[in-house]
Design a protein around this motif. Structure first.
Motif, mmCIF file in Angstrom:
data_model
loop_
_atom_site.group_PDB
_atom_site.id
_atom_site.type_symbol
_atom_site.label_atom_id
_atom_site.label_comp_id
_atom_site.label_asym_id
_atom_site.label_seq_id
_atom_site.Cartn_x
_atom_site.Cartn_y
_atom_site.Cartn_z
ATOM 1 N N ALA A 92 0.755 -1.315 -0.119
ATOM 2 C CA ALA A 92 0.067 0.111 0.063
ATOM 3 C C ALA A 92 0.970 1.200 -0.105
ATOM 4 O O ALA A 92 0.444 2.518 -0.178
ATOM 5 C CB ALA A 92 -0.906 0.034 1.384
ATOM 6 N N TYR A 93 1.924 1.316 0.271
ATOM 7 C CA TYR A 93 2.889 2.306 0.591
ATOM 8 C C TYR A 93 3.972 2.381 -0.633
ATOM 9 O O TYR A 93 4.976 3.280 -0.589
ATOM 10 C CB TYR A 93 3.785 2.515 1.830
ATOM 11 C CG TYR A 93 2.503 2.484 3.128
ATOM 12 C CD1 TYR A 93 1.626 3.512 3.308
ATOM 13 C CD2 TYR A 93 2.616 1.448 3.992
ATOM 14 C CE1 TYR A 93 0.833 3.592 4.106
ATOM 15 C CE2 TYR A 93 1.793 1.462 4.959
ATOM 16 C CZ TYR A 93 0.765 2.349 5.061
ATOM 17 O OH TYR A 93 -0.056 2.463 5.986
ATOM 18 N N THR A 94 3.851 1.774 -1.812
ATOM 19 C CA THR A 94 4.882 1.863 -2.451
ATOM 20 C C THR A 94 4.451 3.015 -3.741
ATOM 21 O O THR A 94 3.333 3.242 -3.708
ATOM 22 C CB THR A 94 5.089 0.510 -3.501
ATOM 23 O OG1 THR A 94 3.566 0.079 -3.963
ATOM 24 C CG2 THR A 94 5.564 -0.464 -2.525
ATOM 25 N N ASP A 95 5.265 3.268 -4.609
ATOM 26 C CA ASP A 95 5.113 4.021 -5.812
ATOM 27 C C ASP A 95 3.878 3.370 -6.807
ATOM 28 O O ASP A 95 4.235 2.282 -7.422
ATOM 29 C CB ASP A 95 6.302 4.388 -6.785
ATOM 30 C CG ASP A 95 6.075 5.344 -7.961
ATOM 31 O OD1 ASP A 95 4.904 5.665 -8.042
ATOM 32 O OD2 ASP A 95 7.081 5.755 -8.318
ATOM 33 N N SER A 96 2.644 4.264 -6.946
ATOM 34 C CA SER A 96 1.543 3.541 -7.563
ATOM 35 C C SER A 96 1.976 3.577 -9.165
ATOM 36 O O SER A 96 1.133 2.684 -9.899
ATOM 37 C CB SER A 96 0.308 4.051 -7.153
ATOM 38 O OG SER A 96 0.347 5.277 -7.704
ATOM 39 N N ASP A 97 2.980 4.405 -9.563
ATOM 40 C CA ASP A 97 2.996 4.584 -11.066
ATOM 41 C C ASP A 97 4.015 3.343 -11.367
ATOM 42 O O ASP A 97 4.112 3.040 -12.622
ATOM 43 C CB ASP A 97 3.530 5.720 -11.319
ATOM 44 C CG ASP A 97 2.467 6.865 -10.961
ATOM 45 O OD1 ASP A 97 1.618 6.775 -11.414
ATOM 46 O OD2 ASP A 97 3.187 8.097 -10.546
ATOM 47 N N PHE A 98 5.143 2.803 -10.490
ATOM 48 C CA PHE A 98 6.122 1.924 -11.097
ATOM 49 C C PHE A 98 5.365 0.509 -10.882
ATOM 50 O O PHE A 98 4.843 -0.056 -10.167
ATOM 51 C CB PHE A 98 7.119 2.028 -10.000
ATOM 52 C CG PHE A 98 8.192 1.183 -10.215
ATOM 53 C CD1 PHE A 98 9.270 1.499 -11.253
ATOM 54 C CD2 PHE A 98 8.716 -0.066 -9.630
ATOM 55 C CE1 PHE A 98 10.339 0.974 -11.758
ATOM 56 C CE2 PHE A 98 9.760 -0.925 -10.276
ATOM 57 C CZ PHE A 98 10.565 -0.385 -11.069
ATOM 58 N N HIS A 99 5.550 0.125 -12.144
ATOM 59 C CA HIS A 99 5.009 -1.316 -12.305
ATOM 60 C C HIS A 99 3.405 -1.472 -12.059
ATOM 61 O O HIS A 99 2.899 -2.587 -11.669
ATOM 62 C CB HIS A 99 5.843 -2.526 -11.505
ATOM 63 C CG HIS A 99 5.586 -3.840 -12.125
ATOM 64 N ND1 HIS A 99 4.961 -4.831 -11.630
ATOM 65 C CD2 HIS A 99 6.028 -4.535 -13.262
ATOM 66 C CE1 HIS A 99 4.970 -5.908 -12.172
ATOM 67 N NE2 HIS A 99 5.738 -5.827 -13.500
ATOM 68 N N GLY A 100 2.900 -0.398 -11.870
ATOM 69 C CA GLY A 100 1.243 -0.487 -11.545
ATOM 70 C C GLY A 100 1.002 -0.585 -10.027
ATOM 71 O O GLY A 100 0.133 -0.862 -9.731
ATOM 72 N N GLY A 101 2.171 -0.055 -9.330
ATOM 73 C CA GLY A 101 2.075 -0.315 -8.034
ATOM 74 C C GLY A 101 2.503 -1.488 -7.254
ATOM 75 O O GLY A 101 2.681 -2.683 -7.868
ATOM 76 N N GLY A 102 2.559 -1.592 -5.799
ATOM 77 C CA GLY A 102 2.800 -3.124 -5.308
ATOM 78 C C GLY A 102 4.425 -3.292 -5.299
ATOM 79 O O GLY A 102 5.321 -2.343 -5.448
ATOM 80 N N THR A 103 4.770 -4.527 -5.307
ATOM 81 C CA THR A 103 6.187 -4.926 -5.046
ATOM 82 C C THR A 103 6.319 -5.902 -6.088
ATOM 83 O O THR A 103 5.562 -6.316 -7.103
ATOM 84 C CB THR A 103 6.382 -5.547 -3.579
ATOM 85 O OG1 THR A 103 5.566 -6.649 -3.340
ATOM 86 C CG2 THR A 103 6.099 -4.410 -2.418
ATOM 87 N N ASP A 104 7.536 -6.736 -6.086
ATOM 88 C CA ASP A 104 7.878 -7.654 -6.859
ATOM 89 C C ASP A 104 8.242 -7.130 -8.217
ATOM 90 O O ASP A 104 7.816 -7.620 -9.245
ATOM 91 C CB ASP A 104 6.879 -8.908 -6.805
ATOM 92 C CG ASP A 104 7.364 -9.992 -7.414
ATOM 93 O OD1 ASP A 104 8.911 -10.354 -7.350
ATOM 94 O OD2 ASP A 104 6.677 -10.884 -8.358
ATOM 95 N N ALA A 105 8.815 -6.176 -8.184
ATOM 96 C CA ALA A 105 9.098 -5.477 -9.688
ATOM 97 C C ALA A 105 10.576 -4.742 -9.522
ATOM 98 O O ALA A 105 11.061 -4.562 -8.739
ATOM 99 C CB ALA A 105 8.259 -4.327 -9.829
ATOM 100 N N LYS A 106 11.324 -4.789 -11.030
ATOM 101 C CA LYS A 106 12.684 -4.254 -11.125
ATOM 102 C C LYS A 106 12.459 -3.590 -12.389
ATOM 103 O O LYS A 106 11.779 -3.847 -13.213
ATOM 104 C CB LYS A 106 13.666 -5.224 -11.105
ATOM 105 C CG LYS A 106 13.381 -6.197 -12.222
ATOM 106 C CD LYS A 106 14.367 -7.588 -12.129
ATOM 107 C CE LYS A 106 14.114 -8.267 -13.308
ATOM 108 N NZ LYS A 106 14.863 -9.462 -13.399
#
Length: 150
Positions: A92-106
């Motif tokens: 909930a506290y991640t950048d909503s623009d990067f990879h559509g939000g959330g985690t598990d992204a690079k």
């Protein structure tokens, strides 16, 4: 969570600055036994009652240009790489623009801003992000922002 941030800034070329930055996060509160007890019997990725810990994230990059875009012809550009594992932070506290939000992204982030008047700038940001684990998913995002400050 434990979070370290480091930023070196050279102002020798004033008003143009060069900055190198790095940020690292580690989820020290992850409890594998608690997670297994909550997902037991639900076909979650728990093999032989173990879960691969995905607890780290980092971002590093470089920025060149004016610290703040205040007037006509001020500018800055930045390039960064971001890597955020699935359990590194609360989604909930991640950048909503990067990879559509959330985690598990690079992926990579490129941005540039240009002053088009006093207190007004145009900013362009391009982000290319991929899934770290699981089904391959690439999300590219292009944003154009008009920013005015009074």
């Amino acid at each position: 969570m434990i979070n370290y941030t480091l930023r070196f800034e050279w102002t020798r070329f004033d008003p143009i600055n060069v900055a190198i930055f790095a940020d690292y996060v580690h989820n020290d509160g992850f409890d594998e036994d608690e997670v297994i007890s909550k997902v037991s019997g639900r076909n979650i990725i728990a093999v032989e009652n173990t879960i691969d810990e995905r607890l780290d994230g980092y971002k590093y990059g470089i920025e060149v240009g004016h610290n703040r875009i205040k007037k006509l012809h001020d500018w800055n550009v930045a390039l960064a790489y971001k890597y955020l594992e699935a359990d590194a932070v609360v989604d909930a506290y991640t950048d909503s623009d990067f990879h559509g939000g959330g985690t598990d992204a690079k992926g990579w982030i490129f941005s540039g801003a240009y002053g088009i008047g006093r207190g007004t700038q145009l900013k362009l940001t391009y982000q290319s992000a991929d899934e770290i684990d699981g089904v391959p998913l690439n999300i590219d995002t292009l944003q154009i922002d008009w920013i005015s400050k009074y």
